[in-house]
Design an enzyme around this catalytic site. Sequence first.
Site: not given
Length: 508
Positions: A155, A179, A80
């Site tokens: 997210s 998330s 990420k």
Amino acid sequence: MSDLTSTDAAELGRLLTAGEVTAVEVTRAYLDRIAAEDDALGAYLHVDGEAALRTAEQVDAARAGGTATGPLAGIPLALKDVVVTEGVPTTSGSKILEGWRPPYDATLAARLKNAGTVLLGKTNMDEFAMGSSTENSAYRVTRNPWDHDRIPGGSSGGSSAAVAGGLAPWAIGTDTGGSIRQPAAVTGLVGHKPTYGSVSRYGLIAFSSSLDQAGPMTRTVLDAALLHEAIAGHDPLDSTSIDSPVPVLAEAARRGAEGDLAGLRVGVVTELGGDGHTDGYDEGVLARFAETVALLESLGAEVRPVSCPAFDLALPAYYLIAPSEASSNLARFDGVRYGLRVGDDGDRDLDEVMALTREQGFGPEVKRRIILGTYALSSGYYDAYYGQAQKVRTLITRDFTRAWDDVDVLVSPTSPTVAWEVGARVDDPIAMYAADLCTLPASLAGVPAISVPCGLSEGLPVGFQIMAPALADDRCYKVAAALEAAQDAARGSRFLDQLAARPAGSAA
């Protein structure tokens, strides 16, 4: 998918160790798939194929030379874009960090490099991890591999889309209020939020420092346990890091896969989709949840309802605490030290440059949360808002503590709904925030929680959440692996095989 890009990470590790495939072959297979599919999915923000292949070549050379390599060596990985990585563009999904190449590695990035993993690239995300759909990225919208008209969660939606879409065998996400777990649920993956402090936060671009936690997003429970073991452990560079041994997670997953849960006490949280608390939940989600609870009983678990009244207050408490911490953490992005700088033409003073930089560098959701957090921390309102929210957080923690006296794990749906259509909630932040309804209590209390697939509703994945006491992450893996094995046996195949068999991006 090709055979290599549909193979679990644990099996890839076995094939690599046995010399049946090379790291270069595996890496090239994934790079080819990224080139073919990612224009449609939008999972990645940065891919450096040359660097990935160089790393893979080094792993292969080490193996050929007889150098000892670990079980993860040569397995590709996606990170990420909130994880600081030396020399690799790291933006946290924001224009304010566009083009920034960090001079150091986050601790978890360094540990994964030392383990010999091959970095495929950095995945898309909601800006500064603020969102539940990956539509708040400053760069592109990511789409769900099950249906390209739907969101992949957030997210960490770039990571979930990469793994579910066959563009990475596994990935790292971060979880502040859900998330990791929520995007895992809506894309049919396993996603684990570790105990707060058990995985180093050093080098994670901060959103909410008392909540942020990195963890694995994978296709199987065993893969999640293996990746979790590689990144966990005490870090003196992180003041919140727990100096405690890492539980034996992979072994817990293997034991769980044997399917015997006799004596396990399971609490169904009534406030999270239980009797009288079903508003906002899809009927199909509740049906799959009930079926999975029944499956736990069939495996020998003892199931009972558990009431945690303060969980009803988790949503408003979180959306005071997290924005308050964000307003402080994001103050460093001022156009002075690094990142974007706007208006520095010699005619403006520093305050004007900072204001212009933040106006152009931050997106609408980030601005919304900064304003909300600044207000909650302001003189005259601190005790009424932030202080009260922290008291609610204590009540939620106490509810968990009381529950552990009677049960070993708590369960709930991971997300109240399946993936919604792209754009459906962009103009309704309250509806977007409600996607985290089930995941917030574990985040606020700092306890571990895992999401494991539990079937389909409307042809789209549903997630089942398992929560355990702090530092009992192995308990999450054992229960999740038992469910996974039982469900795979009933289906006759792995869950993601259903996606692989369908045309890419087809509607459910």
